[in-house]
Design a protein around this motif. Structure first.
Motif, PDB file in Angstrom:
ATOM      1  N   VAL A 141      21.120  37.097  54.879  1.00  0.00           N
ATOM      2  CA  VAL A 141      21.329  37.953  53.891  1.00  0.00           C
ATOM      3  C   VAL A 141      22.938  38.384  53.756  1.00  0.00           C
ATOM      4  CG1 VAL A 141      19.301  39.017  54.202  1.00  0.00           C
ATOM      5  CG2 VAL A 141      21.079  39.884  55.819  1.00  0.00           C
ATOM      6  N   SER A 142      23.727  37.530  54.747  1.00  0.00           N
ATOM      7  CA  SER A 142      25.168  37.780  54.774  1.00  0.00           C
ATOM      8  C   SER A 142      25.842  37.543  53.448  1.00  0.00           C
ATOM      9  CB  SER A 142      25.759  37.077  55.756  1.00  0.00           C
ATOM     10  OG  SER A 142      25.581  35.600  55.470  1.00  0.00           O
ATOM     11  N   VAL A 143      25.331  36.870  52.556  1.00  0.00           N
ATOM     12  CA  VAL A 143      25.702  36.262  51.348  1.00  0.00           C
ATOM     13  C   VAL A 143      26.000  37.544  50.423  1.00  0.00           C
ATOM     14  CG1 VAL A 143      23.910  35.937  50.163  1.00  0.00           C
ATOM     15  CG2 VAL A 143      25.665  34.698  49.411  1.00  0.00           C
ATOM     16  N   PHE A 144      25.275  38.624  50.679  1.00  0.00           N
ATOM     17  CA  PHE A 144      25.452  39.775  49.715  1.00  0.00           C
ATOM     18  C   PHE A 144      26.880  40.406  50.056  1.00  0.00           C
ATOM     19  CE2 PHE A 144      20.606  40.390  49.458  1.00  0.00           C
ATOM     20  CZ  PHE A 144      20.783  40.678  48.502  1.00  0.00           C
ATOM     21  N   GLU A 145      27.295  40.586  50.991  1.00  0.00           N
ATOM     22  CA  GLU A 145      28.280  41.512  51.561  1.00  0.00           C
ATOM     23  C   GLU A 145      29.595  40.368  51.524  1.00  0.00           C
ATOM     24  OE1 GLU A 145      30.125  43.986  55.105  1.00  0.00           O
ATOM     25  OE2 GLU A 145      28.270  44.650  54.093  1.00  0.00           O
ATOM     26  N   TYR A 146      29.686  39.311  52.248  1.00  0.00           N
ATOM     27  CA  TYR A 146      30.793  38.569  52.311  1.00  0.00           C
ATOM     28  C   TYR A 146      31.096  37.429  51.149  1.00  0.00           C
ATOM     29  CZ  TYR A 146      31.327  40.757  56.727  1.00  0.00           C
ATOM     30  OH  TYR A 146      31.644  41.702  57.586  1.00  0.00           O
ATOM     31  N   GLY A 147      29.904  37.411  50.511  1.00  0.00           N
ATOM     32  CA  GLY A 147      30.103  36.413  49.262  1.00  0.00           C
ATOM     33  C   GLY A 147      30.528  37.054  47.920  1.00  0.00           C
ATOM     34  N   TRP A 148      30.348  38.391  47.984  1.00  0.00           N
ATOM     35  CA  TRP A 148      30.603  39.000  46.543  1.00  0.00           C
ATOM     36  C   TRP A 148      32.176  38.619  45.964  1.00  0.00           C
ATOM     37  CZ3 TRP A 148      27.513  40.482  42.990  1.00  0.00           C
ATOM     38  CH2 TRP A 148      27.915  41.298  41.801  1.00  0.00           C
ATOM     39  N   GLY A 149      32.992  38.743  46.665  1.00  0.00           N
ATOM     40  CA  GLY A 149      34.456  38.619  46.394  1.00  0.00           C
ATOM     41  C   GLY A 149      34.533  37.270  45.763  1.00  0.00           C
ATOM     42  N   ALA A 150      33.938  36.193  46.029  1.00  0.00           N
ATOM     43  CA  ALA A 150      33.676  34.979  45.337  1.00  0.00           C
ATOM     44  C   ALA A 150      32.978  34.832  44.234  1.00  0.00           C
ATOM     45  CB  ALA A 150      33.483  33.932  46.584  1.00  0.00           C
ATOM     46  N   VAL A 151      31.947  35.527  44.047  1.00  0.00           N
ATOM     47  CA  VAL A 151      31.027  35.313  42.927  1.00  0.00           C
ATOM     48  C   VAL A 151      31.212  36.224  41.823  1.00  0.00           C
ATOM     49  CG1 VAL A 151      29.378  36.796  43.688  1.00  0.00           C
ATOM     50  CG2 VAL A 151      28.508  35.118  42.398  1.00  0.00           C
TER      51      VAL A 151
END
Length: 459
Positions: A45-55
């Motif tokens: 589930v880490s992609v929610f917080e730490y991936g948002w800036g890239a998407v």
């Protein structure tokens, strides 16, 4: 699983320890499963917080969203991700909702979050699907995983809590590069659907195997009344981080004044952390470093953020959790000024160095708070007590997302980074006032003196 006899032992402070049952007696497996499974679920589930800036940049272009729209989505996500921890914890402690049910619900809601933004650019629908349901799902997974580790490892929670907590950061690294290198208008739906399906399956499988130990459970191979005389590592941890004098209910923990102080500290530093996560990639692009460098800085932030959590958990067992927390917050504050200087001077090397420090300081405090809460207030009500402390993130999330976007619009990145650095230092200063409830300075000194002679004798 086999039925095992147990007994309850009470120490001089009135704290109860339930001993006699092994993890195999309770769930048919080693308790190490309750480290590895939560770790895997947290990575998912880490992609929610730490991936948002890239998407978010691709979503802005595809759906016509503004920067403010994108980061209000992230802010409301953080509100629900943090806000669900306390009510979910209370339901678990009252045996209304099991850890398995919480995880399976989290898996479904997390998947829906990404399915929503994969198929629609409607902002209202995105707030409901991604921010509300996705945030709730990720929050259920986060809170359940962290509390699970603390319950199964009451005698050495620092390093293990830090390890599991770290998965919530570095698990996003492959997705950061995926978004930066391959995500475009033509494949948004397929890529985001794939991520949603990945979270649904991985979290669901892990959660199906979750099981809590009984209340007050303690490893049967360690005598809770004499464990200060065990091996040197345990003695040192006990001297620096003595166990809670008793089991505090949420209201009792609030009345000590220490839980509210933790909450205020986490409001401040949580907002600074989310500000760095959300805006480091946009600031890198604003500083003309290029898309790959921007993605690399975010990747470095996420990797160090995650590995730093494990490292400080180990360090806190050695030098004390409160002391480690103060150091980490000072590093987080200084890193904000460093990132600003490196960006404004277009110094790529320094930018990556301070991205490293931002990642370390901006995440390492989470497992320290997660371990401090049961250290101060006990394990039996930890899901609720930590849920209350972690709810600070819902306030910090607004500050580090939507409000930070407004500050950048008004003051630019310079004003925003200076403000972030100053308030991070303020949070560090506030931690100096944290004290374990019910235990005086004299008692803490006695605990350390008891441990030291045994440590010397053991070599």
């Amino acid at each position: 699983m086999t039925a095992a006899t147990y007994q309850e032992i009470t120490d001089q402070n009135g704290r109860v320890y339930r001993i006699g049952e092994s993890p195999h007696d309770i769930m048919g497996r080693s308790r190490s499963w309750m480290v590895w499974l939560p770790w895997i679920a947290m990575m998912a589930v880490s992609v929610f917080e730490y991936g948002w800036g890239a998407v978010e940049g691709t979503l802005e272009e595809k759906y016509g969203w503004t920067l403010s729209d994108a980061f209000w989505l992230a802010s409301i996500w953080a509100v629900f991700q943090a806000g669900v921890a306390f009510p979910a914890g209370r339901l678990r402690e009252k045996n209304i909702v099991s850890a398995k049910t919480a995880m399976l619900t989290g898996a479904v809601c997390s998947g829906i979050g990404y399915f929503t933004i994969a198929h629609s650019g409607n902002l209202a629908l995105a707030f409901i699907g991604y921010s509300v349901l996705g945030g709730t799902g990720a929050g259920l997974v986060y809170a359940t995983c962290i509390n699970m580790v603390g319950k199964w490892y009451p005698e050495k929670r620092g390093a293990r809590t830090g390890f599991v907590n770290g998965g919530f950061a570095y698990g996003s690294v492959p997705f950061i590069y995926l978004f930066s290198a391959f995500l475009g208008h033509e494949n948004v739906t397929g890529v985001l659907d794939g991520i949603g399906l990945y979270m649904l399956i991985v979290v669901g499988v892990c959660g199906f195997l979750f099981k809590d130990p009984p209340k007050s459970w303690w490893p049967k191979e360690i005598d809770p009344l004499t464990w200060a005389r065990d091996k040197a590592g345990v003695k040192k941890s006990l001297a620096k981080n003595p166990p809670a004098v008793r089991q505090f209910t949420p209201m009792e923990a609030i009345r000590t004044g220490m839980l509210p102080l933790m909450w205020v500290c986490l409001v401040i530093i949580g907002g600074v952390s989310l500000f760095g996560i959300n805006f480091q990639v946009p600031f890198a692009k604003e500083s003309h470093f290029g898309a790959f460098v921007a993605a690399s800085s975010a990747g470095v932030l996420a990797i160090v953020n995650g590995t730093g959590r494990a490292a400080v958990g180990w360090a806190s067992d050695k030098i004390g959790r409160r002391q480690t927390l103060t150091i980490v917050l000072l590093i987080a504050g200084g890193a904000q000024f460093g990132v600003l200087y490196a960006g404004n001077t277009h110094n790529l090397f320094l930018f990556m160095v301070f991205a490293f420090l931002t990642g370390f300081g901006g995440g390492a405090f989470y497992p320290l708070f997660a371990a401090l809460v049961p250290d101060y207030f006990g394990e039996n009500n930890n899901a609720s007590n930590y849920g209350l402390v972690y709810s600070a993130k819902l306030v910090g999330g607004v500050g580090g997302g939507g409000l930070a976007a407004g500050v950048i619009s008004a003051w630019g990145y310079t004003g925003a980074y200076v403000l972030a650095g100053c308030i991070a230092v303020l949070s560090a200063v506030l931690t100096l006032f944290l004290r374990q409830p019910g235990r005086t300075r004299h008692q803490l000194a006695e605990t350390e003196l008891v441990a030291r002679p045994s440590a010397a004798a053991g070599g």
